[in-house]
Write an enzyme that holds these catalytic residues in place. Structure first.
Site, PDB file in Angstrom:
ATOM      1  N   TRP A   1     -18.530  17.012  11.673  1.00  0.00           N
ATOM      2  CA  TRP A   1     -17.533  16.620  10.691  1.00  0.00           C
ATOM      3  C   TRP A   1     -17.886  17.260   9.352  1.00  0.00           C
ATOM      4  O   TRP A   1     -19.048  17.233   8.946  1.00  0.00           O
ATOM      5  CB  TRP A   1     -17.568  15.104  10.473  1.00  0.00           C
ATOM      6  CG  TRP A   1     -17.017  14.312  11.600  1.00  0.00           C
ATOM      7  CD1 TRP A   1     -16.413  14.792  12.731  1.00  0.00           C
ATOM      8  CD2 TRP A   1     -17.005  12.891  11.700  1.00  0.00           C
ATOM      9  NE1 TRP A   1     -16.036  13.757  13.527  1.00  0.00           N
ATOM     10  CE2 TRP A   1     -16.382  12.566  12.919  1.00  0.00           C
ATOM     11  CE3 TRP A   1     -17.448  11.871  10.878  1.00  0.00           C
ATOM     12  CZ2 TRP A   1     -16.203  11.250  13.339  1.00  0.00           C
ATOM     13  CZ3 TRP A   1     -17.270  10.563  11.290  1.00  0.00           C
ATOM     14  CH2 TRP A   1     -16.642  10.254  12.508  1.00  0.00           C
TER      15      TRP A   1
ATOM     16  N   THR B   1       0.865  -1.188   0.000  1.00  0.00           N
ATOM     17  CA  THR B   1       0.000   0.000   0.000  1.00  0.00           C
ATOM     18  C   THR B   1       0.895   1.229   0.000  1.00  0.00           C
ATOM     19  O   THR B   1       2.038   1.165   0.442  1.00  0.00           O
ATOM     20  CB  THR B   1      -0.902   0.053   1.242  1.00  0.00           C
ATOM     21  OG1 THR B   1      -0.065   0.010   2.386  1.00  0.00           O
ATOM     22  CG2 THR B   1      -1.860  -1.100   1.261  1.00  0.00           C
TER      23      THR B   1
END
Ligand code: AMP
Length: 545
Positions: free
Chosen positions: A448, A187
């Site tokens: 958020w 990754t």
């Protein structure tokens, strides 16, 4: 239990290229080469060379389970390695050459690669880092003898074409357990050290079948496909397996991926479908605008890897008649998780109606299960509003990272699901909406703010070529959004202009506190905007009162 009475034959990657060679011998793989010019051959000729390469690997002492690394662009030799390495039971470890040299060395050492195949481009890099590669004993330059360096700091360098010439194509693939590893991909490591995802023959083939079964139309009628997504990024989203299986001509663009170069290749090879990350399509779109049209046969773009802006989907659909398929996934998922998938009642809608749905990340691919876990640890209902961390499960999803038990335990929950680190919600009609990467959400007071939503709204403003939203520290609200903008060539929108337009699109409390202008956005090694770098750059940014 009453056991079924069918043959227990292993699902092996090598079977795909044999099928293609027999069924589609003359369907072509066309590559832009590093040495210059185009190379073209059919799947039968590719299989012949793959046999030679496999025999060469055996001759070089590569054993089942050995990791054979690549540092290469999208080209036919890289494609051959995918099959020859997996075919003999070894593991094709594609390394991203855009990483820093220290990261490349870390990854090669962690994977304990025994051999490394690389394009001419990377000779200077390898000359520098080879001494730091502790387990790699064989180096092969992916070129012909005419292009081998007269002198090199690297001793005993092999020439790819010489190896092929010295070996016979005849080879019957060995049979082994389908759970044997066939490929390895690290990754990108935007959080902590890079982690290895080790795919098996079985998971790779199942992922290929799942993708073809979920959206057969993407590969129908031997469609000509061009992966801009690199062969070193999550198996180029499975295309090196899907294309031969579906008999698709496969156009490999090499090292240069700018708008004009891609446009010319798409035009000359009659590419019908392009696959890649949104930044690539933004570059290509500029080229469409300059030339006043798209490449003549281009009908589909599959875009994933980061959120696809609505404005881009709209322009491609409305002005160029291109159908945009939006995909979401991760290296850990082989990589496809969800993709635009219409129900019959939606497919009948006009193109722009379908385009409005395509901004969502799609519906799950067959073989992938999704669950969203809210802040309290409960499973969120698919109501389109409750968001939480997205977990996934499936036969082509990682169960742990290679030689990294700590990271594995961190990301697998008690029920065996993999935690993606993405915040998402699912609508009642089962569209997945990615709200943000957990770490990219702007935490403003108790609320958020989705950076993806604000970016989407900003990209619809005139004069913005690209943008990113990050949270910067705020004394009262903890964090507030900062919009970082790259202006379109010749355009000069001001902060006030942009905030004015945004004011009509998003709620007041989501509006960025400030707008700054930059010449370019920092990119990760996989072509995504690097918010980590942006956050570092603007860590001390003072927001206006
Ligand atoms: P990688 O493994 O490098 O492909 O990165 C996977 C991550 O990219 C995911 O966890 C998401 O955060 C992000 N990503 C991929 N596709 C999308 C998409 N369509 N929309 C939003 N984020 C995406």
């Amino acid at each position: 239990m009453l056991r079924g009475m069918m043959m227990d034959r292993p699902l092996l990657v090598s079977s795909v290229i044999d099928f293609a060679a027999e069924t589609y011998p003359n369907v072509e793989i066309v590559s832009q080469t590093v040495e210059g010019g185009l190379h073209r051959y059919g799947y039968a000729a590719a299989r012949e060379r793959i046999g030679r390469l496999a025999n060469a690997l055996i001759g070089l002492g590569i054993k089942p389970g050995d990791r054979v690394a690549t540092l290469a662009w999208n080209g036919y030799r890289h494609f051959e390695l995918y099959y020859a390495v997996a075919g003999i039971g070894a593991v094709c470890h594609t390394i991203n050459p855009r990483l820093f040299p220290e990261q490349i060395a870390y990854i090669a050492n962690h994977a304990e690669d025994t051999a490394l195949f690389f394009d001419l481009t990377f000779l200077p890099l390898l000359e520098k880092i080879a001494p730091a590669l502790k387990t790699t004993r064989t180096y092969v330059l992916m070129t012909d003898s005419a292009h081998m360096p007269a002198e090199s700091a690297m001793q005993g360098l092999y020439c790819y074409e010489d190896l092929l010439a010295d070996n016979s194509p005849g080879l019957t693939w060995p049979e082994f357990d389908e759970h044997s590893a066939c490929a390895l991909c690290y990754t990108s490591g935007t959080t902590g050290e890079p982690k290895g995802v080790l795919y098996s023959n079985r998971s790779m083939l199942l992922h290929t079948f799942f993708l073809v079964a979920t959206r057969p139309d993407l590969f129908a009628h031997n469609r000509t496909i061009l992966p801009v997504v690199p062969l070193f990024h999550a198996n180029a989203w499975s295309l090196p397996y899907v294309a031969p299986l579906a008999g698709c001509p496969f156009i490999l663009p090499g090292a240069k991926l700018d708008g004009p170069t891609l446009y010319d290749l798409m035009e000359s090879e009659g590419v019908e479908a392009g696959w890649g990350v949104p930044t690539v399509w933004l570059g290509l779109l500029e080229e469409f605008k300059k030339r006043g049209r798209k490449p003549r046969k281009l009908a589909q773009i599959l875009s994933g890897g980061s959120a696809v802006p609505q404005a881009m989907i709209d322009v491609l659909t409305r002005d160029y008649g291109i159908e945009v398929t939006h995909g979401w996934g991760m290296t850990e998922m082989s990589p496809v998780g969800t993709l635009t998938l219409f129900r019959p009642e939606e497919r009948g809608r006009p193109a722009m109606g379908r385009a409005a749905l395509s901004v969502k990340q799609g519906r799950r691919m067959f073989g992938v299960d999704l669950k969203v876990i809210d802040d309290k640890g409960n499973r969120a209902p698919p109501d389109g509003t409750t968001s939480g961390e997205l977990f996934v499960r499936g036969a082509a999803v990682v169960s742990g990272y290679f030689n990294n038990p700590d990271a594995s335990t961190r990301q697998i929950d008690e029920e065996g699901w993999f935690g993606t680190g993405d915040v998402a919600k699912i609508t009642p009609d089962r569209w997945l909406v990615i709200v943000d990467r957990t770490k990219d959400l702007v935490k403003s007071g108790g609320e958020w703010i989705s950076s993806i939503d604000v970016e989407n709204a900003a990209l619809a403003c005139k004069g913005i070529a690209n943008c990113a939203v990050i949270g910067v520290p705020h004394p009262k609200w903890n964090e507030r959004p900062l919009l970082v903008v790259v202006r379109a060539p010749g355009a000069n929108p001001s902060k006030a202009d942009i905030l004015d337009v945004l004011g009509s699109k998003i709620a007041k409390w989501q509006l960025p506190d400030d707008v700054v202008f930059v010449d370019a956005l920092p990119m990760t090694a996989t072509g995504k905007i690097s918010k980590k770098d942006l956050r570092a750059k603007f860590a001390a940014h003072k927001l206006p009162d």
